[in-house]
Design a protein around this motif. Structure first.
Motif, PDB file in Angstrom:
ATOM      1  N   LEU A 293       4.658   1.633   5.941  1.00 41.27           N
ATOM      2  CA  LEU A 293       3.551   0.678   6.041  1.00 41.27           C
ATOM      3  C   LEU A 293       3.978  -0.743   5.685  1.00 41.27           C
TER       4      LEU A 293
ATOM      5  N   ARG B 130       0.847  -1.206   0.000  1.00 38.08           N
ATOM      6  CA  ARG B 130       0.000   0.000   0.000  1.00 38.08           C
ATOM      7  C   ARG B 130       0.880   1.252   0.000  1.00 38.08           C
TER       8      ARG B 130
ATOM      9  N   ASN C  57       8.872   3.176   2.767  1.00 34.93           N
ATOM     10  CA  ASN C  57       7.454   3.148   3.108  1.00 34.93           C
ATOM     11  C   ASN C  57       7.252   2.583   4.515  1.00 34.93           C
TER      12      ASN C  57
ATOM     13  N   TRP D 123      -0.979  -4.912   4.155  1.00 27.79           N
ATOM     14  CA  TRP D 123      -1.944  -4.073   4.897  1.00 27.79           C
ATOM     15  C   TRP D 123      -3.231  -4.867   5.077  1.00 27.79           C
TER      16      TRP D 123
ATOM     17  N   TYR E 294       2.141   5.038   0.811  1.00 28.17           N
ATOM     18  CA  TYR E 294       2.020   5.915   1.969  1.00 28.17           C
ATOM     19  C   TYR E 294       1.657   7.291   1.417  1.00 28.17           C
ATOM     20  N   TYR E 295       0.358   7.526   1.319  1.00 31.38           N
ATOM     21  CA  TYR E 295      -0.145   8.702   0.620  1.00 31.38           C
ATOM     22  C   TYR E 295       0.277  10.014   1.279  1.00 31.38           C
ATOM     23  N   LYS E 296       0.394   9.989   2.596  1.00 23.92           N
ATOM     24  CA  LYS E 296       0.703  11.217   3.331  1.00 23.92           C
ATOM     25  C   LYS E 296       1.991  11.861   2.837  1.00 23.92           C
ATOM     26  N   LYS E 297       2.994  11.032   2.531  1.00 28.36           N
ATOM     27  CA  LYS E 297       4.284  11.568   2.062  1.00 28.36           C
ATOM     28  C   LYS E 297       4.594  11.131   0.633  1.00 28.36           C
TER      29      LYS E 297
ATOM     30  N   HIS F 235      -0.345  -3.914   9.855  1.00 25.82           N
ATOM     31  CA  HIS F 235       0.514  -3.805   8.673  1.00 25.82           C
ATOM     32  C   HIS F 235       1.982  -4.017   9.032  1.00 25.82           C
TER      33      HIS F 235
ATOM     34  N   ASN G  85       6.160  -2.836   8.460  1.00 26.73           N
ATOM     35  CA  ASN G  85       6.802  -1.545   8.700  1.00 26.73           C
ATOM     36  C   ASN G  85       8.264  -1.607   8.267  1.00 26.73           C
TER      37      ASN G  85
END
Length: 250
Positions: A94, A78, A92, A98, A80-83, A114, A116
């Motif tokens: 995540l 998945r 990433n 996920w 990591y849309y935030k960054k 998830h 890391n």
């Protein structure tokens, strides 16, 4: 004409209902318990405790929600849309898998179990609400659990079997203390054949550990850090799942 459309509607409804029942019953033999008191995750299948894993949860008690939820989506790599970090990128946070949860009115997009990219965080209270696992262990779990698998998140001093029974699950009693799976981490101070193999691998790739003695000292740590830096991994000198995976691919 009306009769014809009524029959089509009823048939579609029955088909939809049947699909729903199949999905739920498929997940019915599985459930997961996450106990924030000791940051452990238990996976049950066919009423038996199969494996227990160390996890990381919220840095404050309120961040990781407690209650009974379900896994509502499964995503490989998945983003990591935030960054704006793409899925599969070593940066990433995540990880590689996920398992989204329908917690606090969300639908698998906010809270999840998830992987890391910081294996040293596992076992600690560090996340913003999600449940972190080692990448290789979330892969194992991801490959087994189905959509709609129940997930209980709790803070309790009771055994996993007791928590399961209190939530209406029938379990085959597990005698003794369950073995907690712990992705083998090699770090400064580690000794043995695993370290020796690590030193051989690093040396063959051009990273000088200044000897193959099976002792993870400063020289081996520096070699690991350089390897991590060169491969855009978290530079912590610790050989966890992400670094192992990168070494294995070379």
């Amino acid at each position: 004409m009306i009769k014809k459309w009524f029959i089509i509607f009823v048939s579609a409804f029955v088909l939809f209902f049947s699909i729903g029942v199949t999905s739920s019953s498929a997940a019915g033999s599985q459930f997961i318990i996450i106990n924030k008191a000791n940051n452990q995750l238990a996976y049950y299948e066919n009423s038996q405790l199969k494996r227990v894993f160390k996890v990381a949860t919220g840095r404050s008690p309120s961040l990781t929600p407690e209650g009974k939820f379900k896994i509502v989506n499964k995503i490989v790599n998945r983003p990591y849309y935030k960054k704006r970090i793409p899925g599969g990128d070593p940066r990433n946070p995540l990880g590689n898998r996920w398992l989204g949860l329908n917690a606090r009115g969300t639908w698998g997009t906010t809270y999840a179990i998830h992987g890391n990219n910081n294996p040293s965080s596992i076992g600690k209270y560090v996340s913003s609400g999600c449940v972190r696992m080692y990448d290789d262990e979330i892969e194992w779990l991801f490959n087994r659990v189905k959509i709609n698998t129940p997930v209980i998140i709790i803070t309790s001093r009771k055994s996993f079997d007791s928590i399961a029974a209190a939530n209406g699950f029938k379990v085959t009693p597990h005698h003794g203390t369950p073995t907690v799976t712990n992705g083998e981490i090699l770090k400064k101070g580690s000794r043995g054949n695993a370290v020796r193999e690590l030193q051989r691998k690093l040396t063959s790739l051009g990273y000088n550990t200044k000897g193959v003695d099976g002792i993870f000292g400063s020289n081996t740590e520096q070699a690991v850090r350089q390897f991590q830096r060169d491969h855009r991994l978290t530079v912590d000198g610790i050989v966890g799942p992400a670094t192992k995976k990168a070494l294995k691919s070379k």
